[in-house]
Design a protein around this motif. Sequence first.
Motif, mmCIF file in Angstrom:
data_model
loop_
_atom_site.group_PDB
_atom_site.id
_atom_site.type_symbol
_atom_site.label_atom_id
_atom_site.label_comp_id
_atom_site.label_asym_id
_atom_site.label_seq_id
_atom_site.Cartn_x
_atom_site.Cartn_y
_atom_site.Cartn_z
ATOM 1 N N ILE A 1 37.243 28.815 43.961
ATOM 2 C CA ILE A 1 37.853 29.354 42.750
ATOM 3 C C ILE A 1 37.297 28.618 41.542
ATOM 4 O O ILE A 1 36.813 27.487 41.645
ATOM 5 C CB ILE A 1 39.403 29.214 42.762
ATOM 6 C CG1 ILE A 1 39.806 27.742 42.970
ATOM 7 C CG2 ILE A 1 40.028 30.119 43.811
ATOM 8 C CD1 ILE A 1 41.284 27.461 42.793
ATOM 9 N N LEU B 1 46.240 34.314 43.283
ATOM 10 C CA LEU B 1 45.568 33.442 42.331
ATOM 11 C C LEU B 1 46.494 32.973 41.222
ATOM 12 O O LEU B 1 47.350 33.721 40.738
ATOM 13 C CB LEU B 1 44.378 34.165 41.708
ATOM 14 C CG LEU B 1 43.129 34.339 42.571
ATOM 15 C CD1 LEU B 1 42.112 35.186 41.833
ATOM 16 C CD2 LEU B 1 42.539 32.999 42.962
ATOM 17 N N LEU C 1 39.548 32.723 38.944
ATOM 18 C CA LEU C 1 38.736 33.762 39.563
ATOM 19 C C LEU C 1 38.281 33.290 40.934
ATOM 20 O O LEU C 1 38.087 32.093 41.157
ATOM 21 C CB LEU C 1 37.496 34.050 38.709
ATOM 22 C CG LEU C 1 37.706 34.534 37.280
ATOM 23 C CD1 LEU C 1 36.370 34.535 36.544
ATOM 24 C CD2 LEU C 1 38.333 35.914 37.261
ATOM 25 N N VAL C 2 38.075 34.240 41.843
ATOM 26 C CA VAL C 2 37.511 33.912 43.146
ATOM 27 C C VAL C 2 35.993 33.850 43.021
ATOM 28 O O VAL C 2 35.360 34.797 42.562
ATOM 29 C CB VAL C 2 37.906 34.963 44.209
ATOM 30 C CG1 VAL C 2 37.216 34.654 45.539
ATOM 31 C CG2 VAL C 2 39.417 34.988 44.394
ATOM 32 N N SER C 3 35.411 32.730 43.436
ATOM 33 C CA SER C 3 33.955 32.604 43.352
ATOM 34 C C SER C 3 33.299 32.445 44.718
ATOM 35 O O SER C 3 32.068 32.432 44.809
ATOM 36 C CB SER C 3 33.570 31.424 42.450
ATOM 37 O OG SER C 3 34.261 30.249 42.825
ATOM 38 N N ARG D 1 37.892 28.575 36.909
ATOM 39 C CA ARG D 1 38.689 29.079 35.798
ATOM 40 C C ARG D 1 37.822 29.866 34.834
ATOM 41 O O ARG D 1 36.671 29.504 34.572
ATOM 42 C CB ARG D 1 39.358 27.918 35.059
ATOM 43 C CG ARG D 1 40.526 28.344 34.189
ATOM 44 C CD ARG D 1 41.144 27.156 33.505
ATOM 45 N NE ARG D 1 42.387 27.512 32.840
ATOM 46 C CZ ARG D 1 42.899 26.832 31.825
ATOM 47 N NH1 ARG D 1 42.285 25.754 31.371
ATOM 48 N NH2 ARG D 1 44.035 27.192 31.278
ATOM 49 N N GLU D 2 38.391 30.958 34.332
ATOM 50 C CA GLU D 2 37.688 31.747 33.326
ATOM 51 C C GLU D 2 37.467 30.939 32.055
ATOM 52 O O GLU D 2 38.243 30.051 31.723
ATOM 53 C CB GLU D 2 38.505 33.001 32.975
ATOM 54 C CG GLU D 2 38.714 33.971 34.120
ATOM 55 C CD GLU D 2 39.549 35.159 33.681
ATOM 56 O OE1 GLU D 2 38.961 36.132 33.205
ATOM 57 O OE2 GLU D 2 40.786 35.097 33.820
ATOM 58 N N ALA E 1 30.140 34.608 44.500
ATOM 59 C CA ALA E 1 30.175 35.668 43.489
ATOM 60 C C ALA E 1 29.024 35.476 42.500
ATOM 61 O O ALA E 1 28.880 34.405 41.900
ATOM 62 C CB ALA E 1 31.516 35.642 42.756
ATOM 63 N N SER F 1 28.832 33.333 39.075
ATOM 64 C CA SER F 1 29.851 32.274 39.082
ATOM 65 C C SER F 1 29.181 30.909 38.982
ATOM 66 O O SER F 1 27.971 30.753 39.218
ATOM 67 C CB SER F 1 30.690 32.352 40.345
ATOM 68 O OG SER F 1 29.909 32.051 41.491
ATOM 69 N N ASN G 1 45.478 25.752 42.271
ATOM 70 C CA ASN G 1 45.959 27.133 42.274
ATOM 71 C C ASN G 1 47.476 27.198 42.171
ATOM 72 O O ASN G 1 48.027 27.979 41.383
ATOM 73 C CB ASN G 1 45.487 27.834 43.549
ATOM 74 C CG ASN G 1 45.865 29.303 43.588
ATOM 75 O OD1 ASN G 1 45.384 30.100 42.793
ATOM 76 N ND2 ASN G 1 46.746 29.670 44.503
#
Length: 258
Positions: A220, A202, A207-209, A222-223, A175, A178, A141
Amino acid sequence: MSFANRPVIGVTGPDQGGLSAWLMTALAIRRAGGRPVRLTPSRSYDENRLDGIVIGGGTDVDPFHYGEEPLPPPQTAEHFSLTDWTVGLLLSALRFLLARHNRGGEMFDRQRDELEQHLVRHALYTDKPLLGICRGAQLINVTLGGSLHQSIDDFYQEGTANPRSILPRKTVTLAEGSCLYELLGGAEARVNALHEQSIRDLGDGLLVSARERNGVIQGIEREGPGFVLGVQWHPEYLPQYPSQQRLFGALVTAARDR
């Protein structure tokens, strides 16, 4: 597949200490079909020969990397299955027996920070699978421009402590949709906790998962395509849970497919 032909997974750690985490992470990677290689500031290895990378747990990330001064150090009837207690006791004893302090009692390990930030950037640039564990998730992060809470005590109301245990004493919410949701198989998971810090802002593309109910970020990713995942807990110390071992399985599978 012969051991020599398995995907090579680099596992980072400190020069001094960290042996129990290395042994348990290496075991998880071997169980998943990978070939672990230990990486520390004094152990050189050609990163181009790595198929995947695990950024391991350990000392706090130096707040210099996200533009802050270090805070002063903090002042110092659940029921579990027999398996949890047995594994937790054995691993706690292993960590105690193998523990060694950092040279000079320093709070931070800047050489390790430098090594791991280099490896994170290398993995992202070359699309190599990347898993961050505890400090490793925080380091990913920060490397991507994020920041950390240096202390998470304020998240816990009076009368509720932040448990620090190898046993799974925390519940996190995952999430939906995710990677963590799919790997752990549901909306919630029980996890362990050995940390006193957590992700605040972030980093780019993350993204928070997973979160605790009080808002502490626990996972977390990555997209977009590729495998970039960070968890605040220690799945290597939960070998009795197949769902936690699937995190290493997914890393090794992504490394093999790549």
